[in-house]
Every structure is written in C-alpha cells, then in structure tokens.
Design a protein around this motif. Structure first.
Motif: not given
Length: 179
Positions: A59-88
C-alpha cells in the motif's frame, strides 16, 4: 552511500497518483486525431503489472524497479516505511529497508510523475525493453534514470520527475555503468 539511496528513494513519497499514461507533447510534429497509443510490448507491460502489484502489496508508491533474470525488485515508499518487494513468478518477498523520514518530505516538492509515467516517457523516446528505472537527485532536482535495452544496445535516459520531459540520454558501452 546508503543515505543517498534513501534520499533518492524517498523523493517521491508525496507523489500524486495518476492512472493516465504519459503522452508526450510533440508540438513540433503535426497533430493527429485521437489519443496517442504507445505499444510498450509484452516485457514492458509485465514491468507495469509488477509495479502495480508491489504497490498493492505494501500500500505505497513505487519509486524504483529493477528486472533481474526472472524476477522484479520494486522499491515502494509508504507513509511510515520503505520496502523492497521482490516478485518471482507467483512468489513475493517483502523486506522493510528503512523508516520513512519526514524531514526528507520537507526538503522536496510534491512530484507529479509516477515511475510508470517516467518509463512511458523514456520508452516513447527510445523503444525497447526496460531493464531498470529509479529516481535520483541530479543537479538539484529529482530525475528518473531509466535503462532500456534495444537493438542498438543499452541506453540510459533521464526523465524530469516534475514534467516527464526527457532531459537527455546516452548509449552505454558493454562494460559501462551509468552511475
């Protein structure tokens, strides 16, 4: 270095959301009737879907994305925290990487260009497969850095985070890194 990355990640924390894709203003070219349709291709369509998926997960806004092999790493900012979401495939790994620092918000102006809009703007200027996109402070303003691969090789495009205007681009040599 970590502080610089944190500042770059937090620059878009107060972005205004938009569901409309970026359509460049080509005032020098003749006008056409109807909307401009941009075909992002199957690979770029997938990157947009992964950005949206990561934003929904934390539940935030993406500020970065990287495609690595068969995965995506998305950096997302929420009101309180910054997350790295890896989707494989159908798997998701979510890591909290920082607390949201409100002092950064005070130093930045509200941004109007989303990560997806910046990718659209870069892909219109240089069609190809998006490899990576992130926001970074450059020359005193927020700029998206978008890496695109096509038949001409790997290119880095710089997109203004306030206007989605293409600020410049460069073709990278095989062993060159834009940062």
């Amino acid at each position: 270095m970590r502080l610089g990355i944190g500042l770059a990640v937090l620059l878009l924390a107060s972005c205004a959301a938009t569901d409309e894709p970026y359509v460049p203003n080509n005032s020098s070219s003749p006008s056409t009737e109807g909307p401009v349709i941009v075909d992002t291709g199957p690979t770029n369509k997938e990157i947009f879907e992964r950005i949206e998926q990561a934003e929904r997960i934390v539940d935030g806004r993406a500020v970065a994305v990287m495609m690595r092999l068969n995965s995506y790493v998305v950096t997302v900012v929420t009101e309180d925290e910054v997350y790295e979401v890896t989707l494989v495939g159908s798997g998701v790994i979510t890591n909290k990487i920082a607390d949201h620092d409100e002092s950064v918000d005070e130093q930045t102006k509200p941004q109007v260009v989303t990560l997806a809009d910046a990718i659209d703007a870069a892909a219109v200027a240089n069609p190809g497969r998006v490899d990576e996109a992130t926001i970074s402070p450059r020359d005193g303003k927020a700029v998206y850095v978008v890496r695109i691969e096509n038949e001409n090789g790997m290119s880095t495009l710089y997109v203004d985070a306030l206007s989605a205007e293409l600020l410049g681009s460069e073709v990278l040599e095989d062993d060159e890194d834009p940062e």
